[in-house]
Design an enzyme around this catalytic site. Structure first.
Site, PDB file in Angstrom:
ATOM      1  N   HIS A  79      51.892  46.843  43.031  1.00  0.00           N
ATOM      2  CA  HIS A  79      50.810  45.851  43.148  1.00  0.00           C
ATOM      3  C   HIS A  79      51.199  44.784  44.177  1.00  0.00           C
ATOM      4  O   HIS A  79      51.447  43.625  43.846  1.00  0.00           O
ATOM      5  CB  HIS A  79      50.635  45.237  41.754  1.00  0.00           C
ATOM      6  CG  HIS A  79      49.425  44.394  41.527  1.00  0.00           C
ATOM      7  ND1 HIS A  79      49.064  43.343  42.337  1.00  0.00           N
ATOM      8  CD2 HIS A  79      48.499  44.448  40.544  1.00  0.00           C
ATOM      9  CE1 HIS A  79      47.972  42.779  41.850  1.00  0.00           C
ATOM     10  NE2 HIS A  79      47.608  43.434  40.767  1.00  0.00           N
ATOM     11  N   GLU A 107      47.323  47.502  47.161  1.00  0.00           N
ATOM     12  CA  GLU A 107      48.205  48.133  46.171  1.00  0.00           C
ATOM     13  C   GLU A 107      48.216  49.650  46.334  1.00  0.00           C
ATOM     14  O   GLU A 107      47.156  50.265  46.431  1.00  0.00           O
ATOM     15  CB  GLU A 107      47.723  47.773  44.763  1.00  0.00           C
ATOM     16  CG  GLU A 107      47.520  46.280  44.563  1.00  0.00           C
ATOM     17  CD  GLU A 107      46.744  45.957  43.288  1.00  0.00           C
ATOM     18  OE1 GLU A 107      46.822  46.736  42.318  1.00  0.00           O
ATOM     19  OE2 GLU A 107      46.049  44.935  43.265  1.00  0.00           O
TER      20      GLU A 107
HETATM   21  C1  BG6 Z   1      44.409  43.988  40.089  1.00  0.00           C
HETATM   22  C2  BG6 Z   1      43.266  44.387  39.195  1.00  0.00           C
HETATM   23  O1  BG6 Z   1      45.172  45.116  40.405  1.00  0.00           O
HETATM   24  O2  BG6 Z   1      45.243  43.066  39.371  1.00  0.00           O
HETATM   25  C3  BG6 Z   1      42.489  43.136  38.821  1.00  0.00           C
HETATM   26  O3  BG6 Z   1      42.429  45.337  39.872  1.00  0.00           O
HETATM   27  C4  BG6 Z   1      43.396  42.115  38.171  1.00  0.00           C
HETATM   28  O4  BG6 Z   1      41.420  43.490  37.964  1.00  0.00           O
HETATM   29  C5  BG6 Z   1      44.589  41.858  39.072  1.00  0.00           C
HETATM   30  O5  BG6 Z   1      42.682  40.917  37.929  1.00  0.00           O
HETATM   31  C6  BG6 Z   1      45.612  40.881  38.499  1.00  0.00           C
HETATM   32  O6  BG6 Z   1      46.003  41.269  37.223  1.00  0.00           O
HETATM   33  P1  BG6 Z   1      47.010  40.390  36.393  1.00  0.00           P
HETATM   34  O7  BG6 Z   1      47.141  41.041  35.048  1.00  0.00           O
HETATM   35  O8  BG6 Z   1      48.321  40.406  37.138  1.00  0.00           O
HETATM   36  O9  BG6 Z   1      46.409  39.006  36.321  1.00  0.00           O
END
Ligand code: BG6
Length: 303
Positions: free
Chosen positions: A171, A275
């Site tokens: 990510h 990502e």
């Molecule tokens: C992204 C998702 O990969 O991560 C989103 O597609 C999400 O929906 C974002 O809001 C952040 O997620 P988190 O759990 O790290 O706040």
């Protein structure tokens, strides 16, 4: 409490330009500074929190409001998402994006290669808590190579007797001079799930993607290399990949940023996530005894 002391880890694994330290929140980090690159990775989450080729500005975005807490994910860098992406289908109570990013990973090896790149191999221990959430047997390793290129591989082996199904993502948060003048190219003609428009399926048009509001898209069935163009920093970043069908593009924009406790209200303006993933239709089904590897390769392009 970390399982191994910093002293033990340094005794066993440190190398010239590579040392274990107590990082933010007392979490153990590996700090890398070689002729090739500067980098940083936490054992908490196998989380890369910094990388840039030597002499260049940081490439990865880190939130100034990130928590460094053994029970919480780090905000920014490269969270390792596994074994499900987003909220778990049918289990809203399970942690968002799986448990890999909040687990303490173990060090397998640290090596310095011929190009002065530092290769760090970590493994995900099977804790009782993780087995409670995901009883299927598996082994997972994260291999990060910090050099002129940042290469990251999540490797999963099915050690059970039934097919193993999972989702995953590297990510990656990129730091931008200005998100509004930036664009992402490489995904023309690709079908995506638009999570901010009731999960509608759409096809990306031929123009580079521009961020003009909250953006949360899962591009499907694509092995394309993406290029992030950031004219405000006069920089282009290439994100190549293998073993990955999905590419997720995410920016929370104004309201969502305000609602996130571990993200500054204005930080959406200088970041984007591109990502490398296998999510939704691209979830992996792995036969017993087989190994699946997903790799992201990031480099700064010369202008
Ligand atoms: C992204 C998702 O990969 O991560 C989103 O597609 C999400 O929906 C974002 O809001 C952040 O997620 P988190 O759990 O790290 O706040």
């Amino acid at each position: 409490m970390p399982k191994h002391s910093i002293e033990d880890l340094n005794r066993q694994f440190s190398k010239p330009g590579v040392k274990f330290e107590s990082g933010n929140g007392g979490l153990t980090q590996i700090s890398i500074s070689t002729r090739a690159a500067v980098g940083e990775i936490y054992l908490h989450g196998a989380h890369v929190t910094g990388w840039n080729p030597a002499g260049t500005a940081p490439v990865l975005f880190m939130s100034g409001d990130s928590l460094f807490d053994a029970a919480k994910p780090i905000r920014g860098g490269v969270p390792v998402i596994f074994p499900w992406f987003g909220p778990r289908a049918g289990h809203a109570e399970h942690p968002m994006h799986g448990f890999a990013r909040t687990s303490e990973w173990e060090v397998q090896s640290v090596e310095v290669g011929a190009q002065n790149q530092v290769d760090v191999v970590l493994s995900l221990p099977r804790t009782t808590a993780a087995q409670g959430l995901f009883p299927q047997p598996f082994e997972a390793r994260f291999i990060a190579s910090f050099g002129q290129t940042l290469s990251m591989t999540l490797e999963v082996r099915n050690t059970g007797e039934k097919p193993l199904q999972f989702e995953e993502a590297l990510h990656t948060y990129f730091t931008l001079g200005d998100v509004k003048s930036s664009s992402v190219s490489g995904l023309a003609g690709v079908t995506y799930i638009d999570k901010v428009d009731q999960f509608a399926r759409k096809v990306q048009d031929s123009a580079p993607i521009r961020i003009t509001g909250e953006t949360d898209r899962v591009y499907l069935a694509t092995d394309a290399t993406c290029v992030i163009d950031d004219p405000a920093q006069d920089r282009r970043i290439e994100v190549g990949k293998s073993g990955s069908g999905s590419t997720v593009v995410w920016n929370p924009w104004i309201a969502k940023a305000k609602g996130m406790a571990d993200f500054g209200d204005e930080e959406w303006q200088r970041m984007i996530c591109v990502e490398t993933a296998n999510a939704a239709d691209d979830a992996v089904t792995l036969a017993p005894g087989k190994t699946h590897a997903m790799t992201a390769r990031v480099r700064v392009l010369k202008s």
